[in-house]
Structures are given as structure tokens and as C-alpha cells.
Design a protein around this motif. Sequence first.
Motif, PDB file in Angstrom:
ATOM      1  N   CYS F  56       8.450  -4.899  -7.785  1.00 24.97           N
ATOM      2  CA  CYS F  56       8.696  -3.835  -6.810  1.00 24.97           C
ATOM      3  C   CYS F  56       9.934  -2.983  -7.089  1.00 24.97           C
ATOM      4  CB  CYS F  56       8.818  -4.419  -5.404  1.00 24.97           C
ATOM      5  SG  CYS F  56       7.333  -5.268  -4.866  1.00 24.97           S
ATOM      6  N   LYS F  59      10.088   0.915  -7.277  1.00 24.38           N
ATOM      7  CA  LYS F  59       8.872   1.486  -6.705  1.00 24.38           C
ATOM      8  C   LYS F  59       9.152   1.851  -5.251  1.00 24.38           C
ATOM      9  CE  LYS F  59       5.251  -0.454  -9.592  1.00 24.38           C
ATOM     10  NZ  LYS F  59       5.904  -1.569 -10.298  1.00 24.38           N
ATOM     11  N   THR F  60       8.461   2.856  -4.728  1.00 27.26           N
ATOM     12  CA  THR F  60       8.625   3.220  -3.322  1.00 27.26           C
ATOM     13  C   THR F  60       7.777   2.278  -2.457  1.00 27.26           C
ATOM     14  OG1 THR F  60       6.758   4.718  -3.358  1.00 27.26           O
ATOM     15  CG2 THR F  60       8.897   5.632  -3.967  1.00 27.26           C
ATOM     16  N   ILE F  61       8.097   2.211  -1.189  1.00 32.80           N
ATOM     17  CA  ILE F  61       7.319   1.388  -0.261  1.00 32.80           C
ATOM     18  C   ILE F  61       5.856   1.805  -0.308  1.00 32.80           C
ATOM     19  CG2 ILE F  61       7.009   0.784   2.187  1.00 32.80           C
ATOM     20  CD1 ILE F  61       9.977   1.071   2.597  1.00 32.80           C
ATOM     21  N   GLU F  62       5.614   3.107  -0.344  1.00 43.45           N
ATOM     22  CA  GLU F  62       4.242   3.614  -0.354  1.00 43.45           C
ATOM     23  C   GLU F  62       3.480   3.098  -1.577  1.00 43.45           C
ATOM     24  OE1 GLU F  62       6.970   5.452   0.200  1.00 43.45           O
ATOM     25  OE2 GLU F  62       6.639   5.419   2.360  1.00 43.45           O
ATOM     26  N   GLN F  63       4.134   3.177  -2.739  1.00 45.17           N
ATOM     27  CA  GLN F  63       3.470   2.712  -3.963  1.00 45.17           C
ATOM     28  C   GLN F  63       3.084   1.241  -3.858  1.00 45.17           C
ATOM     29  OE1 GLN F  63       6.610   4.032  -6.694  1.00 45.17           O
ATOM     30  NE2 GLN F  63       5.163   5.449  -7.653  1.00 45.17           N
ATOM     31  N   VAL F  65       2.582  -0.553  -1.166  1.00 46.06           N
ATOM     32  CA  VAL F  65       1.495  -0.748  -0.201  1.00 46.06           C
ATOM     33  C   VAL F  65       0.154  -0.358  -0.807  1.00 46.06           C
ATOM     34  CG1 VAL F  65       0.551   0.039   2.003  1.00 46.06           C
ATOM     35  CG2 VAL F  65       2.986  -0.488   1.813  1.00 46.06           C
ATOM     36  N   LYS F  66       0.130   0.773  -1.525  1.00 46.66           N
ATOM     37  CA  LYS F  66      -1.127   1.228  -2.117  1.00 46.66           C
ATOM     38  C   LYS F  66      -1.677   0.263  -3.154  1.00 46.66           C
ATOM     39  CE  LYS F  66      -1.073   6.191  -1.386  1.00 46.66           C
ATOM     40  NZ  LYS F  66      -0.394   7.396  -1.895  1.00 46.66           N
ATOM     41  N   GLU F  69      -3.023  -2.659  -1.324  1.00 47.94           N
ATOM     42  CA  GLU F  69      -4.250  -2.256  -0.646  1.00 47.94           C
ATOM     43  C   GLU F  69      -5.442  -2.354  -1.608  1.00 47.94           C
ATOM     44  OE1 GLU F  69      -4.053   1.726   0.943  1.00 47.94           O
ATOM     45  OE2 GLU F  69      -4.711   0.953   2.890  1.00 47.94           O
ATOM     46  N   MET F  87       9.438  -3.255   2.657  1.00 44.64           N
ATOM     47  CA  MET F  87       8.138  -3.287   1.980  1.00 44.64           C
ATOM     48  C   MET F  87       7.208  -4.278   2.682  1.00 44.64           C
ATOM     49  SD  MET F  87       9.303  -3.239  -2.016  1.00 44.64           S
ATOM     50  CE  MET F  87       9.972  -1.740  -2.776  1.00 44.64           C
ATOM     51  N   GLU F  90       5.641  -3.136   5.966  1.00 45.00           N
ATOM     52  CA  GLU F  90       4.517  -2.215   5.801  1.00 45.00           C
ATOM     53  C   GLU F  90       3.272  -2.942   5.284  1.00 45.00           C
ATOM     54  OE1 GLU F  90       4.329   1.000   6.820  1.00 45.00           O
ATOM     55  OE2 GLU F  90       6.252   0.426   7.725  1.00 45.00           O
TER      56      GLU F  90
END
Lengths: 248, 248, 248, 248, 248, 248, 248, 248
Positions: F56, F59-63, F65-66, F69, F87, F90
Motif C-alpha cells: 500500500c 498508493k492512494t486510499i482509492e487505489q 480500495v479499487k 474490490e 485505508m 474504507e
Amino acid sequence: MNNEDIKKLLESVKNNEIEIDKAMKVIEDLPYKELGFAKIDNHRELRVGYPEVIYCAGKTIEQVVKIIEFMLTKNNNILATRATKEMYEEVKKICPEANYNELGRTITIKKRSDKTTNSYIAIVSAGTSDLPVVEEAFETAKILGNRVEKITDVGVAGIHRLFSSLDVIRGAKVVIVVAGMEGALASVIGGLIDKPLIAVPTSVGYGANFGGLSALLCMLNSCSSGVSVVNIDNGFGAAYNASIINKL
Amino acid sequence: MNNEDIKKLLESVKNNEIEIDKAMKVIEDLPYKELGFAKIDNHRELRVGYPEVIYCAGKTIEQVVKIIEFMLTKNNNILATRATKEMYEEVKKICPEANYNELGRTITIKKRSDKTTNSYIAIVSAGTSDLPVVEEAFETAKILGNRVEKITDVGVAGIHRLFSSLDVIRGAKVVIVVAGMEGALASVIGGLIDKPLIAVPTSVGYGANFGGLSALLCMLNSCSSGVSVVNIDNGFGAAYNASIINKL
Amino acid sequence: MNNEDIKKLLESVKNNEIEIDKAMKVIEDLPYKELGFAKIDNHRELRVGYPEVIYCAGKTIEQVVKIIEFMLTKNNNILATRATKEMYEEVKKICPEANYNELGRTITIKKRSDKTTNSYIAIVSAGTSDLPVVEEAFETAKILGNRVEKITDVGVAGIHRLFSSLDVIRGAKVVIVVAGMEGALASVIGGLIDKPLIAVPTSVGYGANFGGLSALLCMLNSCSSGVSVVNIDNGFGAAYNASIINKL
Amino acid sequence: MNNEDIKKLLESVKNNEIEIDKAMKVIEDLPYKELGFAKIDNHRELRVGYPEVIYCAGKTIEQVVKIIEFMLTKNNNILATRATKEMYEEVKKICPEANYNELGRTITIKKRSDKTTNSYIAIVSAGTSDLPVVEEAFETAKILGNRVEKITDVGVAGIHRLFSSLDVIRGAKVVIVVAGMEGALASVIGGLIDKPLIAVPTSVGYGANFGGLSALLCMLNSCSSGVSVVNIDNGFGAAYNASIINKL
Amino acid sequence: MNNEDIKKLLESVKNNEIEIDKAMKVIEDLPYKELGFAKIDNHRELRVGYPEVIYCAGKTIEQVVKIIEFMLTKNNNILATRATKEMYEEVKKICPEANYNELGRTITIKKRSDKTTNSYIAIVSAGTSDLPVVEEAFETAKILGNRVEKITDVGVAGIHRLFSSLDVIRGAKVVIVVAGMEGALASVIGGLIDKPLIAVPTSVGYGANFGGLSALLCMLNSCSSGVSVVNIDNGFGAAYNASIINKL
Amino acid sequence: MNNEDIKKLLESVKNNEIEIDKAMKVIEDLPYKELGFAKIDNHRELRVGYPEVIYCAGKTIEQVVKIIEFMLTKNNNILATRATKEMYEEVKKICPEANYNELGRTITIKKRSDKTTNSYIAIVSAGTSDLPVVEEAFETAKILGNRVEKITDVGVAGIHRLFSSLDVIRGAKVVIVVAGMEGALASVIGGLIDKPLIAVPTSVGYGANFGGLSALLCMLNSCSSGVSVVNIDNGFGAAYNASIINKL
Amino acid sequence: MNNEDIKKLLESVKNNEIEIDKAMKVIEDLPYKELGFAKIDNHRELRVGYPEVIYCAGKTIEQVVKIIEFMLTKNNNILATRATKEMYEEVKKICPEANYNELGRTITIKKRSDKTTNSYIAIVSAGTSDLPVVEEAFETAKILGNRVEKITDVGVAGIHRLFSSLDVIRGAKVVIVVAGMEGALASVIGGLIDKPLIAVPTSVGYGANFGGLSALLCMLNSCSSGVSVVNIDNGFGAAYNASIINKL
Amino acid sequence: MNNEDIKKLLESVKNNEIEIDKAMKVIEDLPYKELGFAKIDNHRELRVGYPEVIYCAGKTIEQVVKIIEFMLTKNNNILATRATKEMYEEVKKICPEANYNELGRTITIKKRSDKTTNSYIAIVSAGTSDLPVVEEAFETAKILGNRVEKITDVGVAGIHRLFSSLDVIRGAKVVIVVAGMEGALASVIGGLIDKPLIAVPTSVGYGANFGGLSALLCMLNSCSSGVSVVNIDNGFGAAYNASIINKL
């Protein structure tokens, strides 16, 4: 070639005293003269009596001899640093008056008796193992026309030895401090004098000395304000620097 | 206490003009006086007009203010380096005439109008990011009573800018070169001038710059002979050094 | 084996023109052919005339001789770097036309007279001690079929020497700069030309040079944008790189 | 000012068509013109369409805005590297068409629609954390007028991903490889292509990565011959280099 | 001496079958036995057939001979690493069946014919200069009773050579990768196999290789997860490690 | 796709059961399958239950999570290292059964109940400050399906604590030793056990610890033969390595 | 010259028993005496029997002989460290009772039979390759009049050997630990004893040992509190230190 | 459990005064007792009054509070180093008599009034920025029951300040010297005293100080023989060491 010279040249052109082709030749050379590279370099040597300096490390004996052979045709003092005894033996054959400082690994040839400075450079060293660097600095300073005083073996492990020589050190116009191991001598002297101090770290020592790194870092971090530093074992550079200052 | 003083003391003892106990007391103090540490230090300041210098890094605002408060009772110029704006705000409260150089992070207080030198120090720098170090050197040199010329942004990536300023640089009695990254400017100028050059590596750069190490090593290994080096970002040290030389 | 080939193969299978076992064999080999490692490597040599290069350091004389003996059976030019004179003496016995560059420590054997490029590589060096690296680069560039111009001894300590050769440097398609000590020459030239510049730091120097580290860091941190760097003393790598660019 | 110009000037002097003082003025400027520093620099920009590049690190927002304000008066493309978002917000106020690449931290302003090259630069990277350096290189290459192909996330831990993109990489005229950690990607690609390869070590990693040192040393010691290296994280320098080569 | 032994001893004491003094002696020795240092060490050798290993560097020929002379009285295989040819000549006099691997600098004496493992250790190396380390690892693994496969000269500069040997590498129970220069081979293989990989950086290289540091850092920072590292040039340690794993 | 699959495909082509275009498509993919990159990677995961691992840092939180996912759509266990609490918060929204180890900074999601190994990995650590690395290793080993035993706070400053746990350590199939400062624990345990030992230097310490360098060098120079080393603070790498060995 | 002496001198002056000039001479010397440099140094030697120590590295045979020749005129024990066998041969000619420790490279000359201390210094070493440093420490401690116990070859790879000697180590007043490679022995012993421990890192090892750096950093970062460190291979310094402590 | 204890136990077994199972239990514990780890540790604390020491860096406030809560149940003095003010605030809630040294970052709790030593430890420091390390050493030495004298701000830049305090320094049984920058103070004092000197390099400084490396190397290379060194900024370690020596 100063401004006056240029004016004269142009007047000569105007008065047909010089052909345009010849004048062009002179002006073509101008840039370097105006920037003062080659010429000023020549002037500087004549003016301050600085000899050409030959750094012998990485040169063959033949190369050193050839360079000196050429330089002997000019009226300058000659200095060769990091010279081996073998180099000296060959140089002596073409120039019997050449001198060799075995400890300092320098060849010097005195072709002109320039006036020596009244003010002097003090070269102070910490231990006997620092002497090769001291001698390189000494020969450099001498051939550049400086009066020099050597104060050796006054390392901080027996600091009273230093105090006995403090007057001589304080009397100098510029001081070179040569020290290996922890190089503390530079800081101590730097705190006691009011003159420029050039510190030379030496590779003397072992273990965590790391080839002079310990003394180098020590001197760069000196808590005494008037200390500047040259490369490890660079006695020549220190003396060259000191000579410029001594002649100010 | 010079030799004459000692002679007198001993004659007083001989003539019973002074008791042995008192004479012993005087002689006990002799070493420090003879070595002349504290006293000469005081004299030096009065003589050359050097201000006390406060290195603020690692000191609290209160400490800095207290030191300056004490120093204001003496008739000396005051220089504080690595000072934060907060420090300055507090200092200003007790000394409204204090000046702050934001870029150079210096506080200066001019208490005496000493004569400025005729000869000048040239401070030459490679890039705009080197300016904080330039300003620290500038303020230091000024408060120490030197005439100073700044020549900035003449790095070797566009070397023609340097040549335009060569006359100003050559006219100086001593030159400070401030450069980060590869620090090549010191070598280039060192090959063009005939004056002492003090090189200041800066921590400007990134990656394999390693906090100024690249410029430091570059300057220590300069192929130009007249270059000596101070610590990374040490604008104060360079200017202090230059000032000593400029006043020779 | 391109897509067309695969299609044909599958059609042959369909038409019973080839047995399944044989077709399987072909497809098994596919990956390496499709990735094209060995083959393309062979093609590349024939196409661009690049000789095999033997790095002799850490090899015995016998190993070097045997490799060259094998390579002589192919119609390629041969280059061996870091070769000792003893190696050359033995190579000469099996190949009298082999050449040895003593300074550059290279053995070269010219088996084909390939056309030399019209554009040229300029190899510029700072001092005489950098010549071994210059010669290694020179021999490499020559055997790879490049026109080469050498400009030596133009270090920044006497920068006017560099300016005299600027036209030759600017005329090159790609420039190699070889320099030890502080390696400033790369930055200075990088600021004066508009061509790719490959910098080779050399281990020339002493003290805080740390085996070429000072020049390496200097070049990596160059403030001139068009500078890229190869390993310390790696004249071969610089010339190999320059040759690829020169032939674009 | 070429030789013909000088001849004419001198003839004018001779013919009294120009006063000596004026002629002197012209000749005084000669050096810089003859060396062609400033002028050629200007020419170069017009000729190859290279924008001015502003390195924003260590500059204030105000300084960046002022520089760009001035540059907008000229008909050049503009590139600012290491720019913060705050800088961009302010720049946008005076130049609404300015673009910001958040990952690459670049501001670009396209003022001229120069022709893009036919040949392209391939930018190959090892992992997602190397993307900021990739983007800086990408924006630099684009604004300099190059066609660019990005191939990301093909590190050697899953080398098959690299092979899928080998055709695109091999089709480039020059290849930039961006990699952190052990930087092995440069060596692997260097062994597979026949084009100049510029390696950019990144500071991505932790522990014994030592801020990019591991990737830097790895790339400098690459066993593949066609690899040259720029400073850690120096995406701009790599792309600038690649652009020069791509336009040869 | 296990719990059962202790129980018996105490019962013997209780039953007067053993004198208290003697029992005390036994219990005095207990700690080491209970901690199992010396004894277990002896057991381990008998059990797994690991020979005593003599690290010859820094030992005199006499010392090496004496140690081997003593070890010959025990029924163990003998391995001496970093042994000079002179050492071997002397050892041969007292043990004619001793073998010497000149490249690997090992002396081996096989006194017992232990069963060799079915699973094997693969030793993969990048270049021919890495062979001394390969051979040290090979001899170590053999004398420890392992089946070994050597795959040499598959460095990443020509990665297709590696792929040809991938099956042999994948078939091993544990893989040793020996590489100098940038050491990228470890990462590439680490991404292709599913077995423990022990990486050995070698001091092969020059310049910024810094005695193996580049390969060491590269391997420690490998982006492939299954890589662990031993000291530079430590072929013995890698093989010893691999042998423990191979025999699990 | 094994040999049997290829045979079947070709027979289908022969029997007109599949169109040539479709067969071509399949064979086009073959190389990677034949080299076994992507596919084997998939197989490996199914076979040994190794989860995908997300690093991690950077990396951004969004990355993060994606990526998770997407991975939740596959039937694999999931491991994310160096994850911040933000992280995790989320991730929890899209996967409530996700677990967070705050000390070890790992997110784990158990989607399959794979069998845990009978043999175990021992994780031994020197001090309480090493616990974050211990926990990262622990979570990694667990999610990879290993039985794990933790023995913490047994540094050599109080070596008797180590001896109390020696039985547990000796019972492991593979041992991980986590230690900062001087890292001596690895050598001590290495001398007491007969199993593979993976040493993890940590950045715990200060001063001449230099960010973990002291422990790293200590472990690389261990006088105990069975020690191999991973990067500083690399608990994940050590556990991944240990897991491979534990499952041999 | 103590206070009593000064009082007497002044009384002599008063009583005309000594001329003022002579008294002045004595008092002139006072400072150094009062600071106690030279004199106290002399006193110290007489009092504690410390011999003059000659560090022979970097000295010629002639220099060493001359220094010893002079020292033989004084009634002190003599110690020369880092002495070559050639030096010893020459020294023996002027002083047949000189002893040479070949391993420790020391020359010792016992001129006085001083009392040996009751308490002892324990010198503990890790491996046989550390013996030269052990012997230098041993000879130094002996000539300084200390009882010494040597415990060699108790490195942590076989820690039970250490425990067998724990009583002897614990019985010492001060302990010297000599270890190369990872130097872990110092930490282990430091955790087991309650006495001052002086650690000597040695340059024994290879690869990432970096000339003793690994052991040095290890010892400086020791998690055991009672450890202090001297320079790499500095057996003399450790013993000198230990002797001061042993005589407290 | 000494020999006498073992004898008694065995006699009890013989006389049926103790069951074999119980005796076995006791003997099982024997090793650790015989090696004397835990017990002696406990004894040592009771005997020399050494408090438990908590190194707070890397611990949470809760952990520190819990450890101290437990330790308060024992009758020992308590020392916590590198403690934040927040830690202290929480500790104070459970122990109002706890003291905090803000500069030295130590929490001390005096539970027993042990006798203070007659001999004293002198803590000498170079500059005001070294005071945090001085205070850590001071608090450590005090809580360990030592008389302590502090002599601060006597750096070598103004060496006369040192000489004024020489008597106090010489009167100590052991001297701690704390210095950053170049750390020269250790060498200077080392040359003036006849007592053990423990040098503490500090990270005070900037630029080429490299986080205390310059002072560390300086002190390790000290030309004064009686100097040993602890880790950078390790005031605690120096004082712990000094305390052991002071109590000999």
C-alpha cells in the motif's frame, strides 16, 4: 592586451601603419586575451613568479621528463609533485641542479631568484606520519616565493607542545594545519588565532579513519569559524592557496 | 602580564614590598594570562570590530532573546544566524532597530558605524535556490565591516552569464562561490582568477545529491588549485573566513 | 515465425500435410522464436556490424585466447577490453593482425572493412590521466564503425583551451566527456552544446575522490539538462552507447 | 560576427566611416559573440522549439508566477517541473489555458502547435509507485514536441508482462526506463533492444534502498552495454535527453 | 541427557548406587547438555553428515594443516574454504586423497560415502567472472551430500539463455543465484520460480560497483518476494543454507 | 495449457471441430502459457493458497480500495501490507469481514479456509520496538496458511530469556529472527539451531544505527552459517520466504 | 613543581639565595607546569609505570631504532606497536633483551620489574583471525603492569564455549571483547557481566564487512548498556583504556 | 543456587526428605540459575541499586505507564529515557513524586535513598546544543547513585574555558565528554587527564555532519589513548558505563 593597446592598433590601421590582414590576426586572438585566459595566465606567471606545476601521479617517467625538458626552455621555476625517485633520477640527467624532497615527493628546479615574502606561512602538523604532506606543502610554498615556518608534532594528545609554538603560529599571515586521525588540531588552532587557516586532512590512521574521511569530516565541521579545508593529503593545494593569501 | 611585569613582581618580593602569599596568587593566575586566551579574545573583538555571533539552531526563542539582551549592554555589532522569524519578532521587542534577512535567516543589530573596507568580497552563486546561503554570507560579511558584491545565478549550465561578470569577480580581494548540485562553478571560477576562493557547497538538489555531498566532493576535488572549502550550506563560515582575508 | 507462418502450419495440419507430432515440436519452440531472443541477437550483429566484445578482467589468458580463437571462425570484428599485454602477446600468436592499444588496454581485430559513419563522435577529456579511458572509448567507437574526434586536456582549470575546440565538439552528433576529479567538464560542455552528452567519470584523483565517486556524483547532479552518465572508468560503455546514437 | 564582419569593420575604420570609439565598442563585445553563448542559446530555442523550463522546487509561488508571467510575453511553450497544486492555481489566474499534471507535478502551457516527431520515445516503468517520475518524463517529452508511448507496470517480478510490450518498446527510437527498488528492469530491457536506453532510478522502496541508491548503483553497473543513467527521480532530465536523441 | 536420564540418576542417588560427589559432577555438566550445545553439535554432525568447515583466510599454512590433521582422526568429511594452492600442497602430504578446486579455492576430503539427496540444489550464475563463487558453493553443497545442478552464464544481458534453462531451475528444491555487477538475475529468477531463492552478490565489477555493494543492495531490494541474501562472495554460506533447506 | 491440451487442440483443428482463426487465437496466447508466467501464477495461487499481496505504501486510499474490490471477485485470500487505518476504514465499507492489524499495518481478508500446515514457522524478536515487523510477518505467514509461533523480547542483552524458548524455536521448520540495533540475535540463534534462519534487520535504534544499516551489516556478516537476510523492516518478505520453505 | 616548590623559590629570591634572572627562568616555565602538561606527563610515567608507546606504522626502521635508542637512556619500559619483524631485528642489535610478539606485531623492552596488579583484565575474542588484535592488547596490558587472562575463540556461533569461560570473564575487573564479522560477542557478554566492557571491532571478514564497519556499527548499537567502543583493530587503545580502569 | 544448595538437595533426595519429582523440578530450573542469568540480574539490582531502565522511544504512552505501574510495586528507583512530556503527564497521575527533566527527556522516580558515591563522574560538554545529551547522562548517573559534576560549554573554539575547569575534570574518577560537530573536545581532554574517558558524539551540527557521523569518526580516531566511545547521542549509555567504573 589592454584597452590602450586596442586603441593603438586601431589608430595604426587608420594610419596605414599596419596591414588589415595583420591587424585581423591580432584581433582574432583577442577573445581569449579579452577573457584573459592564455595571456593573463602567462602574465600571472611572470608577475607572481608561480612556476608551472606538474602532477606526476598517473604519468610515465618519459612524460614527466619531456614536460620538464620543455619547461626548462622558459625562465620559470619548476615544481613537480607526487614524483617518484625514479622520475627524479631521469630529470637529473637533463637538469643536474634539480632538487628532490624524498619525504614530500617533489622535484623543484629554481631558475630565478625571486624575492621571498616578508610575511610567512606557518605549516603546523599533528604527528610525524603527517610529514610527507607537510613537506609537499613546504616545497610548494618555497618555490612560490614564500617565507615558511614549520611547526611539527604538536597534536592535541599533548597540547602543551602546541602552546610553546603559539607565538610563531600567531605571527604568520596565514596558517596551514596538517592532521590525520581525528584532525582536531585544526579546530584547536582555529580557536586560538585570528588569521586564515587552511586545514589539510591526511589519510594517516587506520580502521574507522576510512582513508582520511574522519579528519576531513572533522575539519569541515570545525566549531572554529576561520577554518577552510582542502582535499585529503593535498599539501600542494593548501600551500598554493596560502601563497595567494600571503601575497595579498 | 609580560616579562617586565614578572620582573617587577619578583623585585617587589625581594624588596618586601609584597607578601609572598599575594605574589603566589598572582603567579598562580599567570598561565591563563600568559596564554592570553580570554583577554586577547576581548581585545580582538574591540580591535577588528567582529561582533558576537549567535548560532540559533537548537536554541529556544527565550535563550536567543536573553543572549541578545546581554549583548546589547556591550558596544558591539550583533549577528544571529539560522534565526527564525519568531525569534526576530521577540528580539524586535527589546531592540526595535534589529534587522531581519528572511532569506538568509539572520538577525543583525548595528551598534557601531565601523569603517567599511575598500577592497571587497565577491559572493558568486550558481542558482536561485542557493540564495539563502548567499544571503547568510552577505549579512555576515557586511556586519563584519566588509564591502561586498553579489553576483548571482551564473551557474555553468549557461556559462556566458559568468563571463559577463568576470571583471567584478576579478576585482575582488577574495571570492566566495556558492553552488549546489554538482558545484562545478567553483572549479570554473578557480581557473579564471588569481585570488583566494572559498567554496560553499549547498544542499540544493535531489536524488544522488545526498544533502550536498555531491557539491562538497566536487569542490574538494577541484582541479583548480586555489580553492578551499567550508561545510555544506555554511555561508557564515565562508564569509567569516573571507573577512579575515579581506582585512589582511 | 510470424502470424502467416502459424496460419500455414495449422492449415498443413488440417490438410494432413504434416504430422501432429512434428507440428507440436514447432509450436513448442514458438515462444523463444516469438520473443526472438537468440535469433534476433544474431541478426543484430550481422546487420549493424557490432563485434563480439570480450571483457578480459577476471579471465585467464587461456580463456581469452580460446574465445578469440572461436570468434575468428566468424566474419566479425573483434574487440577485447581490459586486456593485459600478456594476453595480447598470446593472441598475436594465433592472429598476427591483432592490434593492441597499450594505454586503452584493448585488443582489436578488424576482419571486415565496414563503412565508417559520416557523422562523428567527439571524445573530450579533462586531463592526461584520463587518457586510458579515452583510448578505450576511442577503440570501441572505431571498431564499431564510427568516425571519431578526440579533444584531450581541456579541463575547466584552464577553460579557454575548451573554447578553442568548441567548433569540433559542436559538430559531433554525440559527445562523450571523460573527466575525473570533480568532473565539472561535463556540466560546462553540457551547457554549450545541443547534442546528447554521455559523461564518463574516471577514478583519477586522490583523497576525497573515493575511487571516482566525486566525479560520478558531480555528473549525476549536473545542472545541464542533456547529460547522462555511465559507470566509473567505463569508456567502452560510453562509446557503445554513443555508437548506437551516432547510427540512428 | 564572422571574419567577413571583422574585415568590413576594420575597412570602415581605415576609411574613416566609423569612429574609433564606436569600433572599439563593437570589438569589446566580440568575445561573447564569437563564443556565441547568449545568442546561440536564443537561436536554439527558436530553432528546436524547446520551451524554457522552470524548476519550481525551492522557489516561492510568487517567483514561479512572475517567471511565467514574463515568459508568456514570448512565443514559447512553457514547462514548469516539481510544481505544487498551489502554484498551478495561481498560474491559472494569469493563464487559464495552463495545464497541470498532478501526478507528474508539472505545469505546461502550449503556445505554439509545433509538429510532433514521427519517431517516438518509449517510457517504460516497473511499478505503479514509479508513476510520478513517468509522468514528469511524459509531460517533458510531449512539450518538447515528441511522440511518446508509455508502458507501465512491467517490472521484472512478472517479466511476462514486459514481453507483451516488447514490440512497442523495440519500435521506439529511444527508450526511457523508470524503476525503483533494485532497478533490474533497465538491464533486462537493455539486453533486448538495440536503441539508446536512458535509465532513471527512482527513490521508490524502503530499508536498504537508501533513497534510490540501490536502483542507481544497479543501473550504473548494468551488464547491458547500451544503458546510460540520470539522477534519481529525474524524469525531466531523461526526457530532455531522449528528446535530443529522438530529434537527431 | 534427557529427562529419563535425570530420573535414573536421582534414583541411583536414592538407592546409593552412585556417590553424591559423582552425581554432583554429572549435574554440574547438565546445563550445557540440557541446553544441548556441545553434545547436540556433535550429534548433529553424526546425524546429518555435515563436515567441519575450515575458513582458511587469515590462517597460516601450518594452522590449516594442523586442524586438518586433527580432523582426519574423526570419521567426518572435511571442507576447507578460501584455501590457497600452497595450503593444498601441504595438506596433500598428510592426506593424499584430498581434492583441490582451484577456481573455488576449496580443499575437500571425502571420508564417508553418505547418500546424496534425491532433490537437488540449482546454482545459477550470471557471468564467467562469478565462477569462483559458484565453485565454492558447488563444493560446499556436494560435500554436504546434496545433488547439485550448475547453470552458468545466464545473465540478464541475454535473457533468452536463462529461459532455455528454466526447467532445470524450476525442478530444483532450492535455488542459489550468484551474480555481480547489478545482480538483476536474482529478481528475474525470483519472479519465475516458486522455490526458496538464496542470492549471493559477488564483488565482480568495477567503478560504482564498490566491491559488491551494488549487487548486494540490488538483491536486498528485489521486487520478487522469495529472495533472501547472504554476504558478498559468500558461496559457502549460500550452499550451507541451501543444504539445510534441501534436506528438510 | 499442457502438452495434452495442445495435442487436443491440434486434433480438433484436424477434425474441423474448431476454426483455424479460433485455434490461432489460442496458440497466440501460448508463449506466455508455455513460459508459464500468467497461468502458472494463477495455478500457483489456487494450489498453494497464496493470496494476492498489495503493497500500500505510495498508493492512494482509492487505489487500494479499487484493487481489493476487484480481488474480492476472485476466491482468494487477500493481504495488504503497509496499510493505514484510513485505508482499512474504507476497505471495511465494501468488505465488513476485513481484519486490520494495527501494529503490523496489514489488512487481511480470509475468503477460503485452507488447511494450515502442521510444521510451524517461529518468529523470534529482540525487543518490543521490533513488534510492527513481527506482526507484519505474522499476518503474512498466517494468511499464507502457516502455523506460526511468536517468541518476542528475547534480545541478547538478557540472553537467558532466549534459552527458555529454545525448545519452541528448535521445533520450528524455519525460523524468522527480527532484530534492530546490532541485530546480534540472528547470529546467536543461528549457532543454536539446525534449521533455515531468515534474518530481518529493523530500523529500530538511533545514532550510528543509520536506519537499520547496523543490523543489516551485522546479519550479513553473521559468523553463523545458516543465516540469510531480507531487506530492512521487510517482515512480509521474510514470512513469504519462510512460507515457501515451510511448505516444501 | 607544586605550591611548596613555588613558596621555596620565592623565599630564596627574598633571601637573595637565587638571582632574579634565574628565578624568572624557572617561573617562565611555570605555566606548562601549572597546567601540568610536560611535567605531569613525566610524573605520570614514573608513578604508574606506563611506558612510552611508539606507533611504528608510517615510520622508517631508522626512525624506530633512533626513538628506542633514546628511550633506552631512561628507566622506563618500552612498547612499540605495529612493528615489523625487520624493525625488531634492528632494535635487537642495540637492545638484545627486546622481545617481539610476531602475531601482535609488538616490540617490548622490560627495564623495570613493576608490581603487577592483583585484579585482572580479561581479553575475550571471537575467532582465531582476531588473534593479532588480541596479542596487541595482551602485550600492551602486560607492559603496563596488569594481570591479564585471555579467553579466545568463544564466538557466538558456538555460544556454549563462551559459557564455559564465564567465571573467568566475570572475575575480571574490566573486560576487553575483540570480535570481527558481526561483532555480536560484545553484546552477548555485555548482557552477562557487571563490569566495564571495552569492545574492539576487527577488520576480520569479507564482503559487506567493509573493513570492520559491520563490527564497529554492531558494537556501537549494542543493546547491552555497559559497552563502549574503540577504533577498528585498536588492541592497544583498548588495553590502555582497560589498564587505566584496572588501576583505579 | 550454589554448590552447597545442590549438595543439600541431593542429600534430601537420598534421605527421602524430598520426592524425586520435586527434586527434578528444581534441577530442571538449574541451568538458568547455574548460568546465573535471571537471578544474578535480580541480585545485581538489589546490590548496586541500579533501577530498571525504560527506553520510551517507539513505545506508546499506555505501554510506558503500564511498565512503570508494575515497577512501582518493586522497591527500585525508576528511570525512563527518551520520554515525552505527554508520557510524563500520564505517569504523574499514578505517581505524583515522579520527576521530569525536560531537556534530558527523562522521567525519574526515587523510591530508595541509596548512598551516593564519594568519587564523582565529570560530564563535560562542548556547546549549549549538546545539553539534552548531557542532561540524559546526568539523570542516569544520579539515579544510579553517583556524585556528578557538570562542566558545560567548554568547546575547543575557546579552549581557555576548558583550562579553567581542568581541576574539576581531573578530580573525577571517570569523565564523560559530550560533543557534536567535530568532537575534538574528547581528544583534547584525553590528552590532559589520566582517567577513563567515555566520549559521546552528538548529532549537533549540519551539512557534512551527517547526523553525528563526523563527531563519531573523530572520537573513534582520537589520537589520545584513553578514549572509548558510545553511540551518537547516547547519554544514557555513557552514564551507565561511567557508573560501573565509578563504583569499582
